[in-house]
Design a protein around this motif. Structure first.
Motif, mmCIF file in Angstrom:
data_model
loop_
_atom_site.group_PDB
_atom_site.id
_atom_site.type_symbol
_atom_site.label_atom_id
_atom_site.label_comp_id
_atom_site.label_asym_id
_atom_site.label_seq_id
_atom_site.Cartn_x
_atom_site.Cartn_y
_atom_site.Cartn_z
ATOM 1 N N ALA A 155 76.332 63.122 36.786
ATOM 2 C CA ALA A 155 75.223 63.298 35.847
ATOM 3 C C ALA A 155 74.092 62.352 36.192
ATOM 4 O O ALA A 155 74.331 61.182 36.509
ATOM 5 N N SER A 170 83.101 72.301 32.494
ATOM 6 C CA SER A 170 84.040 71.180 32.381
ATOM 7 C C SER A 170 85.250 71.336 33.296
ATOM 8 O O SER A 170 85.984 70.386 33.508
ATOM 9 N N LYS A 221 81.329 62.555 30.026
ATOM 10 C CA LYS A 221 82.132 63.642 30.596
ATOM 11 C C LYS A 221 82.012 63.708 32.116
ATOM 12 O O LYS A 221 82.607 64.565 32.754
ATOM 13 N N ALA A 222 81.181 62.832 32.662
ATOM 14 C CA ALA A 222 80.924 62.900 34.105
ATOM 15 C C ALA A 222 81.774 61.879 34.845
ATOM 16 O O ALA A 222 82.031 60.791 34.339
ATOM 17 N N ILE A 276 76.430 63.449 28.226
ATOM 18 C CA ILE A 276 76.935 63.948 29.508
ATOM 19 C C ILE A 276 77.646 62.843 30.284
ATOM 20 O O ILE A 276 78.616 63.082 31.005
ATOM 21 N N LEU A 280 78.910 72.081 28.237
ATOM 22 C CA LEU A 280 80.171 71.595 28.810
ATOM 23 C C LEU A 280 81.181 72.733 28.954
ATOM 24 O O LEU A 280 81.968 72.764 29.897
ATOM 25 N N SER A 289 70.584 74.695 32.243
ATOM 26 C CA SER A 289 71.035 74.663 30.858
ATOM 27 C C SER A 289 70.301 75.780 30.117
ATOM 28 O O SER A 289 69.327 76.349 30.614
ATOM 29 N N GLY A 328 74.245 67.348 27.853
ATOM 30 C CA GLY A 328 75.694 67.487 27.752
ATOM 31 C C GLY A 328 76.161 68.039 26.426
ATOM 32 O O GLY A 328 77.188 67.626 25.885
#
Ligand code: FAD
Ligand code: AMP
Lengths: 323, 260
Positions: free
Chosen positions: A284, A277, A296-297, A293, A273, A234, A268
């Protein structure tokens, strides 16, 4: 009349980039749809051993521009050789990988040839007989369909977005007499992170964030290596100086679309993302159950990454031993 | 050293992007506009070069009137003057026609070095920098993380996939920025005050001797836009122990998702 599809192959140190196979495979599909030939062009200094491989991905002709002056990618020389070839042969479509090199080359080619360019395409389709290229904008928040007017239509495709298909073409090799024109760029030196899988081409990416709490990424590196993957980070991890900028995934880093993305100690944020994505499967690992996160995982594990990641690595080891 | 920075104003990366009813553009009402982050690196690098070698920094932009805000911010950081090409005919431009306009401005502005962002984070085109260099007949070096100017040459460390490359070009030249090049400074309060008096030259295409029809009609057109399907949160892996969770995850990834 413009006719035919030209795929630009990219090699580094005598090895084709994976996106080259993707560009040829997609080029083959376009050529079949347009009922025309696929020509591949490859530039470099020492190509005798690798050129014919391009036939396995559907190239009918393989144009080899071999010269000591082309040993390293230089924008000016490569643009001149390829633009001259395009002017002579007049292809309807030019396809290449939107790698770092491909982006630079395609941008300059589009200006030289006054040709439309769709950069970083993730899908290509036909409407009637017109190509429509789909490309992300706004850091992946939008997918835009682009129509291209003019010739040739240049399509720079995002690494890891399109399928590689093995299909034999005639694969006849032709040497191209090259004139690099007036070169002003000078190559000084290059350093490659040897043995590392390129982040944008990796099938698996294991990333660490601020949760790593320091520059010791051993647990991440070990898992990545077991999975033949690459290590990402990140922005926080990069800003802290724990990882080089080239590892950063996200809006101001690299965009990756691996089969498997494992985010460890990453909250996240939307900018992160934006870079991952489009991964097929996202995992995650985070000790905070509320971390965004997780929403979205595909799969999440709540827990301490320093405990969980080595356990996952151990399981993968067992699995690999079993296969 | 006369340095030109190509700067675009873009939606802040945290903006919510929504599509308008026409289906081919985005809603701009509620957007917060900022300097394209890669162009911020360009401004910072230009200022550092000016500090080391003397000269001046000119910000050049093609865009609507409100772009003056972004230019003003760059002036507050320390740039000397701004040029904004504001013309209705420039509105529907694609990357190539934007590059053509910028090149026309640069033909009448003396420069030794041009710095552009590698990409604008709205269209994500990666195109304008190298295209401007091509139109001006000068070399370009992409995705630079470090540079050094010696005599009339610039030596750049550029990013390539899987490593870095050092290239050298005679000036005038153009390079594009990559993260890692520098940490952009914030505008100081005195900087902001000074910026109010610095000139921003707002011009039309006619002013730079470019007839609207000479920029060419856009060769690429957006015909549709969609919001990509949002990733949905999936399963939390449960288990009695960390060990059990790890076992279950690897089993799923292998047997169900088939990614390992
Ligand atoms: C213009 C702009 C551009 C940006 N571009 C990018 C970009 O390209 N890429 C990017 O990533 N960011 C980018 N950012 C920054 C982004 O907004 C976030 O600040 C950043 O992504 C946060 O990084 P992180 O998730 O590692 O850190 P944090 O948000 O601090 O999250 C750390 C996470 O680790 C977890 N954690 C801590 N310890 C452990 C442990 N032992 N085990 C498990 N979990 C643990 C915490 O619960 C937390 O969720 C950008 C921001 C701006 C404004
Ligand atoms: N309208 C514009 N005005 C000034 N510079 C621009 C404009 N559009 C693009 N650029 C420059 O070109 C870079 C790449 O943009 P793009 O090719 O649109 O992704 C940006 O980072 C800017 O430096």
């Amino acid at each position: 009349m413009s006719q035919g599809v030209l795929a630009i192959a990219e090699q580094i140190e005598g090895v084709f980039r994976k996106v080259t196979y993707e560009a040829l495979s997609e080029g083959r599909r376009i050529a079949d749809r347009l009922n025309c030939d696929l020509t591949a062009i490859i530039l470099g200094a020492d190509l005798d051993n690798i050129s014919k491989e391009l036939g396995q991905y559907g190239a009918d002709r393989i144009i080899v521009a071999q010269s000591p002056t082309l040993s390293e990618y230089l924008t000016d020389a490569y643009t001149t050789v390829i633009a001259d070839y395009i002017n002579k042969e007049n292809p309807a479509v030019v396809i290449l990988g939107a790698s770092t090199q491909g982006k630079d080359l395609s941008a300059r080619l589009s200006a030289r040839l006054n040709a439309p360019l769709a950069m970083d395409c993730v899908a290509i389709r036909f409407e009637e007989n017109n190509i429509i290229a789909t490309r992300p904008m706004y850091g992946g928040k939008i997918l835009a369909d682009i129509a291209l007017d003019g010739n040739p239509q240049i399509l720079a495709i995002r690494p890891n977005a399109m399928t590689i298909t093995n299909t034999a073409g005639a694969g006849s090799i032709e040497k191209l007499d090259t004139d690099t024109g007036n070169m002003v760029l000078q190559f000084i030196e290059k350093s490659l992170d040897t043995g590392k899988v390129e982040l944008t081409e990796a099938d698996t990416v294991v990333s660490g964030g601020r949760g790593m709490a320091g520059a010791d990424f051993t647990v991440i590196e070990e898992l990545a290596q077991l999975l033949d993957g690459a290590v990402g980070a990140s922005r926080s991890a990069v800003d802290e100086g724990w990882r080089p900028a080239s590892d950063q995934v996200g809006q101001t880093g690299k965009v990756v679309s691996p089969n498997l993305y494992i985010a460890c100690g990453i909250s996240g944020a939307i900018q992160h993302l934006a870079g991952m994505s489009s991964s097929k499967v996202v995992v995650a690992i985070n000790k905070d159950p509320e971390a965004p996160i997780f929403s979205k995982a595909d799969f999440g594990i709540e827990g301490d990454l320093f405990e969980i990641v080595p356990l996952i690595a151990e399981q993968v080891k067992k699995l690999k031993g079993r296969i | 050293m006369e340095i030109a920075v190509l700067l675009k104003q873009v939606p802040a990366t945290e903006s919510l992007i929504e599509i308008t009813d026409d289906g081919i553009s985005i809603k701009t009402d509620d957007i917060k506009w900022v300097i394209n982050p890669y162009d911020e690196f360009a401004v910072e690098e230009a200022l550092q070069i000016k500090e080391a070698h003397g000269g001046s920094v000119t910000i050049i932009s093609v865009g609507p009137e409100k772009t003056t805000e972004a230019i003003r911010t760059a002036l507050a950081m320390g740039a000397d003057k701004g040029i904004l090409i504001n013309d209705p005919a420039a509105e529907g431009c694609d990357g190539l026609s934007t590059a053509r306009i910028l090149a026309a401005v640069l033909k009448e502005t003396p420069f030794d070095l041009i710095i552009a962002g590698q990409r604008a984070v709205d269209d994500d085109n990666f195109q304008v920098g190298p295209a401007v260099a091509e139109f001006l007949g000068i070399p370009n070096i992409s995705m630079v993380i470090k540079q050094e100017i010696i005599d009339a040459k610039i030596r750049c460390h550029g990013t390539i996939d899987g490593g870095t490359v050092i290239l050298e070009a005679p000036l005038p030249a153009l390079f594009t920025t990559q993260r890692g090049l520098n940490e952009p400074r914030y505008a100081s309060l005195p900087g902001i005050m000074k910026a109010k008096k610095k000139p921003i030259d707002i011009k039309t295409l006619a002013d730079i001797g470019l007839e609207a029809d000479r920029i060419g009609k856009p060769l690429t057109r957006i015909v549709a836009m969609q919001i990509p399907p949002e990733r949905k949160g999936g399963r939390m892996i449960t288990g009695d122990s960390a060990q059990a969770k790890a076992v279950e995850l690897v089993r799923i990834l292998h047997e169900e998702a088939k990614v390992i």
